[in-house]
Write a protein that holds these residues in place. Sequence first.
Motif, PDB file in Angstrom:
ATOM      1  N   ASN A 161       4.654   9.148   0.807  1.00  0.00           N
ATOM      2  CA  ASN A 161       6.066   9.416   1.123  1.00  0.00           C
ATOM      3  C   ASN A 161       6.976   8.618   0.197  1.00  0.00           C
ATOM      4  O   ASN A 161       7.984   9.127  -0.315  1.00  0.00           O
ATOM      5  N   MET A 162       6.614   7.357  -0.036  1.00  0.00           N
ATOM      6  CA  MET A 162       7.410   6.508  -0.930  1.00  0.00           C
ATOM      7  C   MET A 162       7.409   7.057  -2.357  1.00  0.00           C
ATOM      8  O   MET A 162       8.428   7.041  -3.046  1.00  0.00           O
ATOM      9  N   ILE A 163       6.253   7.559  -2.794  1.00  0.00           N
ATOM     10  CA  ILE A 163       6.149   8.091  -4.157  1.00  0.00           C
ATOM     11  C   ILE A 163       6.928   9.388  -4.299  1.00  0.00           C
ATOM     12  O   ILE A 163       7.776   9.543  -5.189  1.00  0.00           O
ATOM     13  N   TYR A 164       6.646  10.343  -3.413  1.00  0.00           N
ATOM     14  CA  TYR A 164       7.211  11.690  -3.582  1.00  0.00           C
ATOM     15  C   TYR A 164       8.681  11.772  -3.194  1.00  0.00           C
ATOM     16  O   TYR A 164       9.400  12.640  -3.688  1.00  0.00           O
ATOM     17  N   ILE A 211       9.484  19.300 -15.838  1.00  0.00           N
ATOM     18  CA  ILE A 211       9.698  17.892 -15.467  1.00  0.00           C
ATOM     19  C   ILE A 211       8.711  17.472 -14.376  1.00  0.00           C
ATOM     20  O   ILE A 211       8.151  16.374 -14.409  1.00  0.00           O
ATOM     21  N   GLY A 212       8.486  18.358 -13.413  1.00  0.00           N
ATOM     22  CA  GLY A 212       7.548  18.063 -12.337  1.00  0.00           C
ATOM     23  C   GLY A 212       6.137  17.837 -12.855  1.00  0.00           C
ATOM     24  O   GLY A 212       5.452  16.885 -12.441  1.00  0.00           O
ATOM     25  N   LEU A 213       5.686  18.683 -13.771  1.00  0.00           N
ATOM     26  CA  LEU A 213       4.340  18.532 -14.329  1.00  0.00           C
ATOM     27  C   LEU A 213       4.227  17.269 -15.172  1.00  0.00           C
ATOM     28  O   LEU A 213       3.201  16.585 -15.158  1.00  0.00           O
ATOM     29  N   THR A 214       5.296  16.956 -15.905  1.00  0.00           N
ATOM     30  CA  THR A 214       5.298  15.725 -16.706  1.00  0.00           C
ATOM     31  C   THR A 214       5.201  14.494 -15.814  1.00  0.00           C
ATOM     32  O   THR A 214       4.431  13.561 -16.081  1.00  0.00           O
ATOM     33  N   ALA A 215       5.994  14.490 -14.736  1.00  0.00           N
ATOM     34  CA  ALA A 215       5.960  13.364 -13.793  1.00  0.00           C
ATOM     35  C   ALA A 215       4.591  13.254 -13.133  1.00  0.00           C
ATOM     36  O   ALA A 215       4.065  12.146 -12.943  1.00  0.00           O
ATOM     37  N   LEU A 239      -0.809  10.556 -12.506  1.00  0.00           N
ATOM     38  CA  LEU A 239      -2.265  10.573 -12.632  1.00  0.00           C
ATOM     39  C   LEU A 239      -2.745   9.516 -13.633  1.00  0.00           C
ATOM     40  O   LEU A 239      -3.741   8.825 -13.392  1.00  0.00           O
ATOM     41  N   LEU A 240      -2.025   9.401 -14.745  1.00  0.00           N
ATOM     42  CA  LEU A 240      -2.411   8.425 -15.760  1.00  0.00           C
ATOM     43  C   LEU A 240      -2.230   6.988 -15.273  1.00  0.00           C
ATOM     44  O   LEU A 240      -2.996   6.090 -15.651  1.00  0.00           O
ATOM     45  N   LEU A 241      -1.207   6.783 -14.433  1.00  0.00           N
ATOM     46  CA  LEU A 241      -0.876   5.429 -13.977  1.00  0.00           C
ATOM     47  C   LEU A 241      -1.343   5.159 -12.550  1.00  0.00           C
ATOM     48  O   LEU A 241      -0.887   4.216 -11.914  1.00  0.00           O
ATOM     49  N   GLN A 242      -2.252   5.982 -12.045  1.00  0.00           N
ATOM     50  CA  GLN A 242      -2.641   5.859 -10.640  1.00  0.00           C
ATOM     51  C   GLN A 242      -3.243   4.501 -10.309  1.00  0.00           C
ATOM     52  O   GLN A 242      -3.020   3.970  -9.219  1.00  0.00           O
ATOM     53  N   TYR A 279      -8.534   7.346   0.280  1.00  0.00           N
ATOM     54  CA  TYR A 279      -7.620   8.460   0.545  1.00  0.00           C
ATOM     55  C   TYR A 279      -6.668   8.658  -0.636  1.00  0.00           C
ATOM     56  O   TYR A 279      -6.445   9.784  -1.096  1.00  0.00           O
ATOM     57  N   PHE A 280      -6.133   7.553  -1.142  1.00  0.00           N
ATOM     58  CA  PHE A 280      -5.182   7.599  -2.253  1.00  0.00           C
ATOM     59  C   PHE A 280      -5.812   8.203  -3.506  1.00  0.00           C
ATOM     60  O   PHE A 280      -5.212   9.049  -4.175  1.00  0.00           O
ATOM     61  N   LYS A 281      -7.030   7.775  -3.845  1.00  0.00           N
ATOM     62  CA  LYS A 281      -7.673   8.211  -5.077  1.00  0.00           C
ATOM     63  C   LYS A 281      -7.927   9.712  -5.115  1.00  0.00           C
ATOM     64  O   LYS A 281      -8.001  10.308  -6.200  1.00  0.00           O
ATOM     65  N   ILE A 282      -8.068  10.315  -3.948  1.00  0.00           N
ATOM     66  CA  ILE A 282      -8.258  11.773  -3.894  1.00  0.00           C
ATOM     67  C   ILE A 282      -6.912  12.494  -3.834  1.00  0.00           C
ATOM     68  O   ILE A 282      -6.649  13.429  -4.591  1.00  0.00           O
TER      69      ILE A 282
END
Length: 438
Positions: A50-53, A89-93, A98-101, A125-128
Amino acid sequence: MNKQILRLALPNIITTLTVPLLGMVDLAIVGHMDSSVYIGAIALGTMIFNMIYWNFGFLRMGTSGLAAQAYGAEQAGESLHILLRAWLIGLTAALLLLLLQKPISMLVFYLVDGSTQVEEVALQYFKICIWAAPAILSLYAFKGWFIGMQNAKLPMWIAIFIDVSNIAFSLFFVYVCHLKIQGVALGTVLAQYCGLAIALCCWWRHYGNYRHLFSQSALFSAEKMVRFFKVNADIFLRTLCLIAVFTFIPAAGAKFGDDYLSANTLLMQFFTLFSYVMDGFAYAGESLVGKYVGANDKTMMQKVIRYLFRWGAALSLLFVAVYACFGNALLHFFTDKEEVVLFAQRYYGWVLVIPFVSFAAFLWDGILIGATASRIMRDTMFLATAGFFMAYYLLLPLWGNHALWLAFMVYLAFRGLLQFLLFHRKINRDGVEFFSCS
Protein backbone atom coordinates in the motif's frame (compact mmCIF):
# COMPACT_ATOMS: atom_id res chain seq x y z
CA MET A 1 -27.48 15.28 -14.90
CA ASN A 2 -28.30 13.03 -11.95
CA LYS A 3 -28.46 10.04 -14.31
CA GLN A 4 -25.04 10.88 -15.73
CA ILE A 5 -23.55 11.18 -12.25
CA LEU A 6 -25.07 7.92 -11.02
CA ARG A 7 -24.10 6.10 -14.23
CA LEU A 8 -20.48 6.87 -13.40
CA ALA A 9 -20.59 6.91 -9.59
CA LEU A 10 -22.28 3.57 -8.85
CA PRO A 11 -19.85 1.35 -10.83
CA ASN A 12 -16.94 3.24 -9.29
CA ILE A 13 -18.29 2.64 -5.77
CA ILE A 14 -18.50 -1.09 -6.54
CA THR A 15 -14.95 -1.01 -7.94
CA THR A 16 -13.65 0.70 -4.80
CA LEU A 17 -15.43 -1.74 -2.49
CA THR A 18 -13.67 -4.71 -4.11
CA VAL A 19 -10.36 -3.59 -2.56
CA PRO A 20 -11.17 -4.31 1.12
CA LEU A 21 -13.13 -7.42 0.14
CA LEU A 22 -10.03 -8.99 -1.38
CA GLY A 23 -7.95 -8.07 1.67
CA MET A 24 -10.49 -9.74 3.94
CA VAL A 25 -10.41 -12.93 1.87
CA ASP A 26 -6.60 -13.07 1.92
CA LEU A 27 -6.69 -12.52 5.68
CA ALA A 28 -9.28 -15.28 6.09
CA ILE A 29 -7.12 -17.72 4.10
CA VAL A 30 -3.94 -17.10 6.12
CA GLY A 31 -6.00 -16.90 9.31
CA HIS A 32 -6.73 -20.64 8.98
CA MET A 33 -3.08 -21.61 8.59
CA ASP A 34 -1.15 -23.31 11.36
CA SER A 35 0.42 -20.17 12.85
CA SER A 36 -0.63 -16.61 13.71
CA VAL A 37 2.67 -15.50 12.15
CA TYR A 38 0.98 -15.65 8.74
CA ILE A 39 -1.65 -13.12 9.84
CA GLY A 40 1.02 -10.66 10.91
CA ALA A 41 2.98 -11.31 7.72
CA ILE A 42 0.01 -10.67 5.40
CA ALA A 43 -0.84 -7.50 7.34
CA LEU A 44 2.76 -6.30 7.11
CA GLY A 45 3.07 -7.23 3.43
CA THR A 46 -0.20 -5.49 2.55
CA MET A 47 0.91 -2.36 4.39
CA ILE A 48 4.23 -2.33 2.51
CA PHE A 49 2.60 -2.61 -0.91
CA ASN A 50 0.00 0.00 0.00
CA MET A 51 2.85 2.37 0.86
CA ILE A 52 4.59 1.62 -2.44
CA TYR A 53 1.62 1.74 -4.79
CA TRP A 54 -0.11 4.68 -3.13
CA ASN A 55 2.76 6.81 -4.42
CA PHE A 56 1.79 5.90 -7.98
CA GLY A 57 -1.83 6.97 -7.64
CA PHE A 58 -1.03 9.84 -10.01
CA LEU A 59 -1.03 7.32 -12.87
CA ARG A 60 -4.77 6.86 -12.42
CA MET A 61 -5.74 10.39 -11.39
CA GLY A 62 -3.64 12.31 -13.90
CA THR A 63 -4.66 10.01 -16.73
CA SER A 64 -8.34 10.34 -15.83
CA GLY A 65 -8.42 14.15 -15.99
CA LEU A 66 -6.36 14.45 -19.17
CA ALA A 67 -8.32 11.71 -20.95
CA ALA A 68 -11.65 13.29 -19.95
CA GLN A 69 -10.58 16.62 -21.41
CA ALA A 70 -9.44 15.01 -24.64
CA TYR A 71 -12.79 13.19 -24.78
CA GLY A 72 -14.71 16.44 -24.30
CA ALA A 73 -12.61 18.14 -26.97
CA GLU A 74 -13.26 15.18 -29.32
CA GLN A 75 -9.52 14.56 -29.73
CA ALA A 76 -9.44 10.79 -30.12
CA GLY A 77 -5.79 10.73 -31.15
CA GLU A 78 -4.69 12.64 -28.07
CA SER A 79 -6.81 10.29 -25.92
CA LEU A 80 -4.80 7.35 -27.26
CA HIS A 81 -1.49 9.08 -26.63
CA ILE A 82 -2.49 9.98 -23.04
CA LEU A 83 -3.06 6.29 -22.33
CA LEU A 84 0.24 5.30 -23.94
CA ARG A 85 2.19 7.97 -22.00
CA ALA A 86 0.70 6.78 -18.71
CA TRP A 87 1.32 3.14 -19.58
CA LEU A 88 4.92 3.86 -20.55
CA ILE A 89 5.55 5.65 -17.25
CA GLY A 90 3.87 2.83 -15.33
CA LEU A 91 6.03 0.16 -16.98
CA THR A 92 9.17 2.23 -16.41
CA ALA A 93 8.33 2.65 -12.72
CA ALA A 94 7.54 -1.07 -12.43
CA LEU A 95 10.91 -1.96 -13.97
CA LEU A 96 12.66 0.24 -11.41
CA LEU A 97 10.74 -1.42 -8.58
CA LEU A 98 11.83 -4.85 -9.83
CA LEU A 99 15.45 -3.79 -10.24
CA LEU A 100 15.53 -2.14 -6.81
CA GLN A 101 13.42 -4.70 -4.95
CA LYS A 102 16.28 -5.82 -2.67
CA PRO A 103 17.23 -2.35 -1.34
CA ILE A 104 13.52 -1.44 -1.12
CA SER A 105 12.77 -4.52 0.99
CA MET A 106 15.83 -3.89 3.18
CA LEU A 107 14.78 -0.29 3.80
CA VAL A 108 11.13 -1.11 4.47
CA PHE A 109 11.84 -3.95 6.89
CA TYR A 110 14.40 -1.78 8.64
CA LEU A 111 11.78 0.92 9.20
CA VAL A 112 8.96 -1.45 10.14
CA ASP A 113 9.18 -2.92 13.63
CA GLY A 114 8.03 -6.53 13.43
CA SER A 115 9.12 -9.81 14.98
CA THR A 116 11.84 -11.80 13.22
CA GLN A 117 9.42 -14.59 12.31
CA VAL A 118 6.80 -12.23 10.89
CA GLU A 119 9.38 -10.31 8.88
CA GLU A 120 10.84 -13.51 7.41
CA VAL A 121 7.42 -14.70 6.20
CA ALA A 122 6.46 -11.20 5.00
CA LEU A 123 9.69 -11.09 2.98
CA GLN A 124 8.66 -14.30 1.21
CA TYR A 125 5.35 -12.64 0.37
CA PHE A 126 7.12 -9.48 -0.80
CA LYS A 127 9.56 -11.30 -3.10
CA ILE A 128 6.70 -12.87 -5.03
CA CYS A 129 4.15 -10.04 -5.00
CA ILE A 130 6.62 -7.45 -6.28
CA TRP A 131 6.49 -9.19 -9.67
CA ALA A 132 2.90 -7.99 -10.03
CA ALA A 133 4.16 -4.38 -10.28
CA PRO A 134 4.08 -4.15 -14.11
CA ALA A 135 0.47 -5.37 -14.20
CA ILE A 136 -0.71 -3.25 -11.26
CA LEU A 137 0.78 0.01 -12.54
CA SER A 138 -0.47 -0.72 -16.07
CA LEU A 139 -3.96 -1.23 -14.66
CA TYR A 140 -3.72 2.15 -12.91
CA ALA A 141 -3.24 3.76 -16.33
CA PHE A 142 -6.09 1.79 -17.94
CA LYS A 143 -8.50 2.47 -15.06
CA GLY A 144 -7.84 6.20 -15.20
CA TRP A 145 -8.19 6.22 -18.97
CA PHE A 146 -11.49 4.31 -18.98
CA ILE A 147 -12.92 6.66 -16.35
CA GLY A 148 -11.78 9.67 -18.38
CA MET A 149 -13.50 8.19 -21.42
CA GLN A 150 -16.78 8.21 -19.41
CA ASN A 151 -16.76 4.42 -19.07
CA ALA A 152 -16.93 3.38 -15.42
CA LYS A 153 -18.31 -0.10 -16.08
CA LEU A 154 -15.15 -1.55 -17.63
CA PRO A 155 -12.98 -0.83 -14.53
CA MET A 156 -15.74 -2.33 -12.39
CA TRP A 157 -15.87 -5.61 -14.32
CA ILE A 158 -12.08 -5.79 -14.50
CA ALA A 159 -11.84 -5.29 -10.70
CA ILE A 160 -14.45 -7.98 -10.07
CA PHE A 161 -12.65 -10.37 -12.43
CA ILE A 162 -9.32 -9.74 -10.66
CA ASP A 163 -10.87 -10.37 -7.24
CA VAL A 164 -12.58 -13.60 -8.27
CA SER A 165 -9.40 -14.81 -10.00
CA ASN A 166 -7.29 -13.88 -6.99
CA ILE A 167 -9.52 -15.82 -4.61
CA ALA A 168 -9.60 -18.87 -6.91
CA PHE A 169 -5.83 -18.88 -7.49
CA SER A 170 -5.04 -18.34 -3.81
CA LEU A 171 -7.34 -21.15 -2.67
CA PHE A 172 -5.82 -23.48 -5.28
CA PHE A 173 -2.21 -22.73 -4.40
CA VAL A 174 -2.80 -22.81 -0.63
CA TYR A 175 -5.12 -25.82 -0.26
CA VAL A 176 -4.18 -27.92 -3.30
CA CYS A 177 -0.50 -27.07 -3.78
CA HIS A 178 0.13 -26.42 -0.03
CA LEU A 179 2.20 -23.29 -0.71
CA LYS A 180 0.93 -21.35 2.32
CA ILE A 181 1.65 -17.59 2.13
CA GLN A 182 3.63 -18.07 -1.10
CA GLY A 183 0.40 -19.40 -2.59
CA VAL A 184 -1.50 -16.28 -1.57
CA ALA A 185 1.22 -14.12 -3.11
CA LEU A 186 1.34 -16.15 -6.31
CA GLY A 187 -2.45 -15.94 -6.60
CA THR A 188 -2.21 -12.16 -6.36
CA VAL A 189 0.42 -11.95 -9.10
CA LEU A 190 -1.43 -14.19 -11.55
CA ALA A 191 -4.74 -12.43 -10.92
CA GLN A 192 -3.22 -9.02 -11.70
CA TYR A 193 -1.80 -10.23 -15.01
CA CYS A 194 -5.13 -11.84 -15.88
CA GLY A 195 -6.76 -8.50 -15.11
CA LEU A 196 -4.32 -6.72 -17.40
CA ALA A 197 -5.10 -9.20 -20.16
CA ILE A 198 -8.81 -8.51 -19.72
CA ALA A 199 -8.17 -4.74 -19.77
CA LEU A 200 -6.29 -5.08 -23.06
CA CYS A 201 -9.07 -7.19 -24.55
CA CYS A 202 -11.68 -4.66 -23.43
CA TRP A 203 -9.66 -1.81 -24.89
CA TRP A 204 -9.26 -3.64 -28.20
CA ARG A 205 -12.98 -4.40 -28.40
CA HIS A 206 -14.25 -0.93 -27.50
CA TYR A 207 -11.43 1.35 -28.66
CA GLY A 208 -9.39 -0.77 -31.07
CA ASN A 209 -10.04 1.64 -33.94
CA TYR A 210 -7.99 4.25 -32.04
CA ARG A 211 -4.80 2.38 -32.90
CA HIS A 212 -4.86 3.88 -36.40
CA LEU A 213 -4.45 7.33 -34.82
CA PHE A 214 -1.06 6.50 -33.31
CA SER A 215 1.74 8.95 -34.02
CA GLN A 216 5.18 8.62 -32.47
CA SER A 217 5.84 12.34 -32.82
CA ALA A 218 2.53 13.17 -31.11
CA LEU A 219 3.21 10.61 -28.35
CA PHE A 220 6.51 12.25 -27.46
CA SER A 221 5.41 15.84 -28.13
CA ALA A 222 7.48 18.04 -25.83
CA GLU A 223 4.51 20.26 -24.95
CA LYS A 224 2.23 17.32 -24.13
CA MET A 225 4.91 15.48 -22.18
CA VAL A 226 5.68 18.58 -20.09
CA ARG A 227 2.01 19.02 -19.24
CA PHE A 228 1.65 15.32 -18.47
CA PHE A 229 4.62 15.30 -16.09
CA LYS A 230 3.61 18.61 -14.51
CA VAL A 231 0.13 17.35 -13.64
CA ASN A 232 1.45 14.03 -12.35
CA ALA A 233 4.27 15.64 -10.34
CA ASP A 234 1.75 17.87 -8.54
CA ILE A 235 -0.47 14.87 -7.78
CA PHE A 236 2.54 12.89 -6.56
CA LEU A 237 3.53 15.64 -4.10
CA ARG A 238 -0.08 15.88 -2.96
CA THR A 239 -0.11 12.11 -2.38
CA LEU A 240 3.02 12.31 -0.23
CA CYS A 241 1.18 14.71 2.09
CA LEU A 242 -1.78 12.34 2.18
CA ILE A 243 0.51 9.46 3.16
CA ALA A 244 2.17 11.61 5.83
CA VAL A 245 -1.16 12.33 7.53
CA PHE A 246 -2.59 8.82 7.31
CA THR A 247 0.58 7.14 8.56
CA PHE A 248 0.96 9.69 11.37
CA ILE A 249 -2.54 9.02 12.79
CA PRO A 250 -1.93 5.36 13.81
CA ALA A 251 1.63 6.20 14.86
CA ALA A 252 0.35 8.95 17.18
CA GLY A 253 -2.33 6.65 18.56
CA ALA A 254 0.29 4.00 19.28
CA LYS A 255 2.26 6.51 21.38
CA PHE A 256 -0.80 7.08 23.57
CA GLY A 257 -1.08 3.32 24.18
CA ASP A 258 -2.56 0.11 22.79
CA ASP A 259 -6.11 1.06 23.84
CA TYR A 260 -5.91 4.33 21.92
CA LEU A 261 -4.40 2.65 18.86
CA SER A 262 -7.16 0.03 18.78
CA ALA A 263 -9.91 2.61 19.30
CA ASN A 264 -8.57 5.00 16.67
CA THR A 265 -8.14 2.17 14.17
CA LEU A 266 -11.70 1.07 14.81
CA LEU A 267 -13.13 4.58 14.41
CA MET A 268 -11.16 5.20 11.22
CA GLN A 269 -13.18 2.39 9.62
CA PHE A 270 -16.19 4.74 9.66
CA PHE A 271 -14.20 7.31 7.70
CA THR A 272 -13.01 4.60 5.28
CA LEU A 273 -16.56 3.37 4.71
CA PHE A 274 -17.76 6.89 3.93
CA SER A 275 -14.75 7.47 1.67
CA TYR A 276 -15.64 4.47 -0.51
CA VAL A 277 -18.98 6.02 -1.37
CA MET A 278 -17.69 9.56 -1.84
CA ASP A 279 -14.83 8.35 -4.02
CA GLY A 280 -17.40 7.00 -6.45
CA PHE A 281 -18.92 10.47 -6.83
CA ALA A 282 -15.46 12.04 -7.00
CA TYR A 283 -14.65 9.74 -9.94
CA ALA A 284 -17.88 10.84 -11.59
CA GLY A 285 -16.71 14.44 -11.09
CA GLU A 286 -13.39 13.62 -12.76
CA SER A 287 -15.14 12.25 -15.83
CA LEU A 288 -17.82 14.89 -16.26
CA VAL A 289 -15.84 17.99 -15.27
CA GLY A 290 -12.98 16.89 -17.52
CA LYS A 291 -15.37 16.35 -20.40
CA TYR A 292 -16.90 19.81 -20.12
CA VAL A 293 -13.53 21.51 -19.57
CA GLY A 294 -12.33 19.82 -22.75
CA ALA A 295 -15.46 21.02 -24.54
CA ASN A 296 -14.90 24.53 -23.09
CA ASP A 297 -18.41 24.48 -21.62
CA LYS A 298 -18.30 26.45 -18.36
CA THR A 299 -22.07 26.34 -17.85
CA MET A 300 -22.27 22.53 -17.89
CA MET A 301 -19.15 22.22 -15.76
CA GLN A 302 -20.70 24.42 -13.06
CA LYS A 303 -23.93 22.43 -13.31
CA VAL A 304 -22.01 19.20 -12.65
CA ILE A 305 -20.39 20.77 -9.58
CA ARG A 306 -23.75 21.90 -8.18
CA TYR A 307 -25.29 18.47 -8.61
CA LEU A 308 -22.27 16.73 -7.13
CA PHE A 309 -22.49 18.84 -4.00
CA ARG A 310 -26.20 18.12 -3.64
CA TRP A 311 -25.36 14.42 -3.65
CA GLY A 312 -22.50 15.02 -1.23
CA ALA A 313 -24.68 16.91 1.25
CA ALA A 314 -27.48 14.34 1.04
CA LEU A 315 -25.11 11.41 1.55
CA SER A 316 -23.46 13.17 4.49
CA LEU A 317 -26.81 13.52 6.21
CA LEU A 318 -27.59 9.87 5.51
CA PHE A 319 -24.29 8.63 6.92
CA VAL A 320 -24.57 10.81 10.02
CA ALA A 321 -28.06 9.44 10.63
CA VAL A 322 -26.87 5.83 10.19
CA TYR A 323 -23.82 6.36 12.39
CA ALA A 324 -25.93 8.06 15.07
CA CYS A 325 -28.60 5.35 15.14
CA PHE A 326 -26.47 2.25 14.66
CA GLY A 327 -23.09 3.30 16.04
CA ASN A 328 -22.95 0.71 18.81
CA ALA A 329 -24.00 -2.10 16.47
CA LEU A 330 -21.37 -1.06 13.92
CA LEU A 331 -18.66 -0.96 16.57
CA HIS A 332 -19.55 -4.50 17.60
CA PHE A 333 -19.56 -5.54 13.93
CA PHE A 334 -15.95 -4.43 13.56
CA THR A 335 -14.80 -6.12 16.79
CA ASP A 336 -16.07 -8.49 19.47
CA LYS A 337 -13.70 -7.04 22.08
CA GLU A 338 -16.03 -5.22 24.50
CA GLU A 339 -13.21 -3.27 26.15
CA VAL A 340 -12.17 -1.84 22.76
CA VAL A 341 -15.76 -0.84 21.97
CA LEU A 342 -16.17 0.90 25.33
CA PHE A 343 -12.91 2.79 24.88
CA ALA A 344 -13.80 3.79 21.30
CA GLN A 345 -17.15 5.20 22.45
CA ARG A 346 -15.27 7.97 24.27
CA TYR A 347 -14.27 9.39 20.89
CA TYR A 348 -17.29 8.33 18.84
CA GLY A 349 -18.60 11.90 18.57
CA TRP A 350 -15.88 12.62 16.00
CA VAL A 351 -17.38 9.94 13.74
CA LEU A 352 -20.56 12.02 13.47
CA VAL A 353 -18.55 15.06 12.36
CA ILE A 354 -16.54 13.27 9.65
CA PRO A 355 -19.16 13.20 6.85
CA PHE A 356 -19.93 16.92 7.12
CA VAL A 357 -16.32 18.12 7.16
CA SER A 358 -14.94 15.65 4.59
CA PHE A 359 -17.40 15.34 1.71
CA ALA A 360 -16.31 18.61 0.10
CA ALA A 361 -12.67 17.49 0.08
CA PHE A 362 -13.55 14.28 -1.76
CA LEU A 363 -15.69 16.05 -4.35
CA TRP A 364 -13.19 18.85 -4.95
CA ASP A 365 -10.46 16.27 -5.50
CA GLY A 366 -12.53 14.77 -8.31
CA ILE A 367 -13.44 18.16 -9.76
CA LEU A 368 -9.85 19.38 -9.76
CA ILE A 369 -8.53 16.14 -11.26
CA GLY A 370 -11.05 16.49 -14.07
CA ALA A 371 -9.99 20.10 -14.58
CA THR A 372 -6.30 19.05 -14.29
CA ALA A 373 -5.96 21.89 -11.77
CA SER A 374 -3.14 19.97 -10.14
CA ARG A 375 -1.39 23.04 -8.72
CA ILE A 376 -4.48 23.91 -6.68
CA MET A 377 -4.65 20.31 -5.39
CA ARG A 378 -0.98 20.39 -4.45
CA ASP A 379 -1.01 23.80 -2.75
CA THR A 380 -4.19 23.17 -0.74
CA MET A 381 -2.84 19.80 0.40
CA PHE A 382 0.38 21.47 1.58
CA LEU A 383 -1.63 24.00 3.60
CA ALA A 384 -4.09 21.45 4.98
CA THR A 385 -1.26 19.13 6.04
CA ALA A 386 0.51 22.01 7.77
CA GLY A 387 -2.79 22.85 9.51
CA PHE A 388 -3.11 19.24 10.68
CA PHE A 389 0.29 19.13 12.36
CA MET A 390 -0.03 22.64 13.83
CA ALA A 391 -3.43 21.87 15.34
CA TYR A 392 -2.22 18.56 16.73
CA TYR A 393 0.91 19.80 18.44
CA LEU A 394 -0.75 22.98 19.76
CA LEU A 395 -3.66 21.10 21.33
CA LEU A 396 -1.88 17.88 22.32
CA PRO A 397 -0.94 18.99 25.88
CA LEU A 398 -4.57 19.92 26.63
CA TRP A 399 -6.65 17.42 24.69
CA GLY A 400 -4.53 14.31 24.20
CA ASN A 401 -6.18 11.90 21.75
CA HIS A 402 -9.00 14.37 21.12
CA ALA A 403 -6.34 16.70 19.68
CA LEU A 404 -5.52 14.07 17.07
CA TRP A 405 -9.15 13.83 15.97
CA LEU A 406 -9.64 17.60 15.94
CA ALA A 407 -6.48 17.99 13.85
CA PHE A 408 -7.88 15.43 11.41
CA MET A 409 -11.13 17.41 11.16
CA VAL A 410 -9.12 20.60 10.53
CA TYR A 411 -7.18 18.81 7.79
CA LEU A 412 -10.34 17.59 6.03
CA ALA A 413 -12.19 20.90 6.36
CA PHE A 414 -9.20 22.95 5.18
CA ARG A 415 -8.87 20.86 2.06
CA GLY A 416 -12.46 21.40 0.99
CA LEU A 417 -12.56 25.10 1.90
CA LEU A 418 -9.23 26.04 0.31
CA GLN A 419 -9.99 24.11 -2.88
CA PHE A 420 -13.32 25.92 -3.16
CA LEU A 421 -11.72 29.34 -2.72
CA LEU A 422 -8.80 28.80 -5.09
CA PHE A 423 -10.88 27.11 -7.78
CA HIS A 424 -13.46 29.88 -7.92
CA ARG A 425 -10.82 32.59 -7.82
CA LYS A 426 -9.05 31.00 -10.76
CA ILE A 427 -12.14 30.33 -12.87
CA ASN A 428 -13.61 33.78 -12.24
CA ARG A 429 -10.32 35.37 -13.27
CA ASP A 430 -9.21 33.17 -16.17
CA GLY A 431 -12.29 31.19 -17.22
CA VAL A 432 -12.52 27.49 -18.05
CA GLU A 433 -9.84 27.89 -20.73
CA PHE A 434 -7.23 28.07 -17.97
CA PHE A 435 -7.82 24.44 -16.97
CA SER A 436 -7.82 23.01 -20.45
CA CYS A 437 -4.38 24.45 -21.18
CA SER A 438 -2.77 24.45 -17.70
